[in-house]
Design a protein around this motif. Sequence first.
Motif, PDB file in Angstrom:
ATOM      1  N   MET A  67       2.467   8.676   7.396  1.00  0.00           N
ATOM      2  CA  MET A  67       2.565   9.383   6.118  1.00  0.00           C
ATOM      3  C   MET A  67       3.075  10.808   6.317  1.00  0.00           C
ATOM      4  SD  MET A  67      -0.883   8.133   4.099  1.00  0.00           S
ATOM      5  CE  MET A  67      -0.519   9.136   2.660  1.00  0.00           C
ATOM      6  N   LEU A  90       4.941   9.736  -4.519  1.00  0.00           N
ATOM      7  CA  LEU A  90       4.567   9.485  -3.122  1.00  0.00           C
ATOM      8  C   LEU A  90       4.043  10.753  -2.449  1.00  0.00           C
ATOM      9  CD1 LEU A  90       7.518   7.171  -1.974  1.00  0.00           C
ATOM     10  CD2 LEU A  90       5.234   6.488  -2.748  1.00  0.00           C
ATOM     11  N   PHE A 108       1.563   3.507  -0.028  1.00  0.00           N
ATOM     12  CA  PHE A 108       1.872   4.582   0.914  1.00  0.00           C
ATOM     13  C   PHE A 108       0.707   4.790   1.890  1.00  0.00           C
ATOM     14  CE2 PHE A 108       3.508   9.224   1.252  1.00  0.00           C
ATOM     15  CZ  PHE A 108       4.336   8.870   2.313  1.00  0.00           C
TER      16      PHE A 108
END
Length: 306
Positions: A290, A246, A282
């Motif tokens: 984010m 991620l 994401f």
Amino acid sequence: MSEHSSTEPRTNKKPSNSQLLLAAIAAVALIIVAVFVLANKENKPAENTKFRQDVVVPEETPKTVVNTARQEAEETKKAEITANAEPESTTDSIEEPVVTVTEPESRPVEPVEPVLPSLDESDTSVRDSVASYLSKQAMELLVTEDMVRRSVVFIDNLAQGKVAKKHYPVSKPADNFMVIEDDLIITDPNSFERYTPYVNMLNSMSTAQLVRLYEQYKPLISEAYEEIGYNGNEFDYTLQEALGELLETPIPESNLPLIQESVTYKYAYAEWEQLSDAQKLFLRMGPENMKKAKKRLQAFQRAIAN
């Protein structure tokens, strides 16, 4: 005329003058003694005033009634206090040498770990632990069924760049994905807001709290990881891989154009479309979400690496 038969002649004797003088003197002496005795009986002797001035007569003080029973009790109590009192130190006492005894260093008491329930019955315990950190509104975003197994499978897929849609640990956003169609098709910024509650939930917990939860239920996590065919002790590495996946997702600086394919959309630029499914998920959070999520995930990654 009477007759006498005595042979000696009758004579008439008289006292002499000396005898009469002694008798008179004795009678006068008796009279003087009698008069002196009678005079002493009628008149009291005069007081000696000088002697009376010199003698101090003590004043009589009123007698007070003393409660002897109470006095004895008080004296007994005082005697007990005196007996129990520590003797006062005197300057003449002999000082004993001071001996320093070095006690062995006490070992730190190890914290007692709470007894965990079985994996099958762990949902209530996990839910209560998480609820102590999150608000009621945030708790409504969690899927509270089979929480440990669900999270383990989802993280294992993230580490491989995949999304296990049937094992989401959180509920899906209520609103649908939206786009703006003009010369280009781009993601509607309002679609980014669908993920704001999830980011807020993540940031409402401190890094220390996240680590505490992970360490608390680590035995159950390892057990669940073994159930899907792995070594339970290797989950730390898997979690690090998922976080790294991620965190490596680039944050776009502008709107990304999309291409519609049937009922789905894909990114028009290859560099974005070639990202893994986990990274593209994401991306749907939008740049601001984010950035916030990455900050917390980086701190968590560093904490569990130590």
